[in-house]
Design an enzyme around this catalytic site. Structure first.
Site, PDB file in Angstrom:
ATOM      1  N   ASP A  43       0.829  -1.217   0.000  1.00 32.13           N
ATOM      2  CA  ASP A  43       0.000   0.000   0.000  1.00 32.13           C
ATOM      3  C   ASP A  43       0.864   1.268   0.000  1.00 32.13           C
ATOM      4  O   ASP A  43       0.733   2.124   0.878  1.00 32.13           O
ATOM      5  CB  ASP A  43      -0.929   0.036   1.212  1.00 32.13           C
ATOM      6  CG  ASP A  43      -1.823  -1.182   1.324  1.00 32.13           C
ATOM      7  OD1 ASP A  43      -2.281  -1.672   0.286  1.00 32.13           O
ATOM      8  OD2 ASP A  43      -2.052  -1.646   2.458  1.00 32.13           O
ATOM      9  N   GLU A 210     -11.678  -1.221  -2.995  1.00 28.56           N
ATOM     10  CA  GLU A 210     -11.093  -0.465  -1.889  1.00 28.56           C
ATOM     11  C   GLU A 210      -9.936   0.395  -2.381  1.00 28.56           C
ATOM     12  O   GLU A 210      -9.655   0.479  -3.578  1.00 28.56           O
ATOM     13  CB  GLU A 210     -10.610  -1.426  -0.794  1.00 28.56           C
ATOM     14  CG  GLU A 210      -9.589  -2.450  -1.267  1.00 28.56           C
ATOM     15  CD  GLU A 210      -9.294  -3.514  -0.214  1.00 28.56           C
ATOM     16  OE1 GLU A 210      -9.949  -3.528   0.843  1.00 28.56           O
ATOM     17  OE2 GLU A 210      -8.382  -4.327  -0.455  1.00 28.56           O
TER      18      GLU A 210
END
Length: 323
Positions: A43, A210
Site C-alpha cells: 500500500d 477499496e
C-alpha cells in the site's frame, strides 16, 4: 525493412493511443520500473520532498518508511512513528496502521492512515503532520473519521484531494465500497455532520473494491481503486480500475459511460507474469510527470509484496494508461 518497421511501430502506437483504456490494458501490461535496495512494501504512498529525494510510506510496522535520492534506489528508514499513539489500540491490539496517504498542503506534510482489524468496519482514519515529511518527525493529531459495525462503510484507505477550494477524503473497503467526506482544511479532520458521498461499489457481495485515490487531470477528476482480493501472496487477485467525473463528488463513470456505482470502471493494470495482484495504488507527480505507485506480489520471490512504479500517460480521449 527499417523504414517499414518504423512505420509499423508508429501505426501501432497510434492505434493504442486511440483505444479505450480497457482495450489497451487487454493488449499488454508494462512491467514496473526497475528499482534496487529495499523493494518490500505494501500500500505505498510516495511524494517528492521539497528538500529533494523521495519518501514512501506503507502498511507494515508503525507505517513503514523508505527513502530514495533518485526514485530507483530505495533504502529502509524504519517507521514514520517511533511508537504507536495510544488511541490506535482501540482498533487493534497490536497498534498496527494501514494504507497511509501523504500530501503537502499549507506549508507542511500531512500523513493520513487507517487503523482497524481484519474483517471488521470498526475502523478509524487518523492524521499526523510534519515540517519535513521525514520518518521520525511526525506529530499525531488523532482521529479524522471513524466507522462502526452499524455503518454501511469502512473508514480505511484514505486518499486526500483538494478540489474547488475544499478538502476531501475518499476512503473505503468492501462494506458497499468507496465513500468520500469533506474535511476542515485547518484541522485536516472531517467536518462534523458532513455528508458521506458514495462514489463506487459493485453489484456483487462482498463489494470487493477499496483503496481509492483521486487525481485531477484536465477538466476531470479520476478515481483509481483496487478491485478483488489482496494480501494472499501469489493467490492475490488485486487489479486497478479507474473512472472519471467532472465533479469531485461524482458521478464517476468508465469510458463506456457505465457508473462506478453500478460496477463500472476501466481496467488500468492487473497481474502479469511475475507481477501478481497489482493494487494498493496511489499517484504522485515528479517534474510534471504523473507516476502510479502500487504493490505487487512477486511470483519469483514466494509472493513477497514489492514496490511497483510506472509512468501514467494520458491518451487523446483523456484516459490514463500505464507506461
Amino acid at each position: 525493412m527499417t523504414l517499414r518497421r518504423t512505420l509499423t511501430a508508429v501505426a501501432a502506437a497510434t492505434f493504442l493511443a486511440l483505444l479505450p483504456n480497457t482495450a489497451q490494458a487487454a493488449v499488454s501490461y508494462p512491467d514496473p520500473r526497475p528499482i534496487t535496495g529495499q523493494q518490500i512494501i505494501h500500500d505505498p504512498t510516495v511524494i517528492k520532498l521539497k528538500s529533494g529525494g523521495y519518501v514512501a510510506y506503507s502498511t507494515g510496522g508503525i507505517i513503514g518508511a523508505r527513502l530514495s535520492k533518485d526514485g530507483k534506489q530505495w533504502d529502509d528508514e524504519g517507521n514514520a512513528f517511533a511508537e504507536p499513539p495510544s488511541w490506535w489500540y482501540e482498533y487493534n491490539n497490536t497498534g498496527d496502521p494501514w494504507a497511509p496517504d501523504i500530501s503537502y498542503r499549507a506549508g507542511k506534510y500531512w500523513l493520513y492512515y487507517a487503523v482497524s482489524s481484519w474483517g471488521t468496519n470498526h475502523s478509524a482514519i487518523g492524521v499526523a503532520t510534519s515540517d519535513s515529511g521525514l520518518p521520525g518527525t511526525w506529530t499525531d493529531h488523532g482521529k479524522v473519521f471513524s466507522s462502526e459495525t452499524t455503518d454501511s462503510w469502512n473508514a480505511i484507505d484514505p486518499g486526500i484531494i483538494k478540489a474547488d477550494g475544499k478538502l476531501w477524503m475518499a476512503f473505503g473497503s468492501y462494506w458497499t465500497g468507496i465513500r468520500m467526506v469533506e474535511l476542515n482544511p485547518a484541522t485536516g479532520k472531517a467536518i462534523e455532520g458532513a455528508t458521506v458521498d458514495h462514489l463506487a461499489t459493485r453489484p456483487d457481495l462482498p463489494y470487493a473494491v477499496e483503496g481509492p485515490y483521486i487525481v485531477k487531470h484536465g477538466r476531470y477528476y479520476y478515481l483509481f481503486a483496487s478491485y478483488d482480493a489482496c494480501c494472499a501472496g501469489v493467490n492475490s487477485t488485486y487489479k486497478i480500475k479507474v473512472g472519471r467525473a467532472t465533479n469531485v463528488e461524482g458521478p464517476y463513470v468508465d469510458s463506456t459511460g457505465k457508473s462506478m456505482l453500478e460496477g463500472g470502471g476501466d481496467l488500468l493494470l492487473e497481474g502479469h507474469g511475475r507481477y501478481v495482484g497489482t493494487g494498493g495504488q496511489s499517484v504522485f507527480q515528479d517534474k510534471g510527470q504523473d507516476w502510479l505507485a502500487y504493490h505487487y506480489y512477486d511470483a519469483e520471490d514466494e509472493g513477497t509484496p514489492k514496490l511497483g512504479l510506472n509512468k501514467l500517460v494520458w491518451n487523446k480521449n483523456g484516459w490514463p494508461n500505464v507506461a
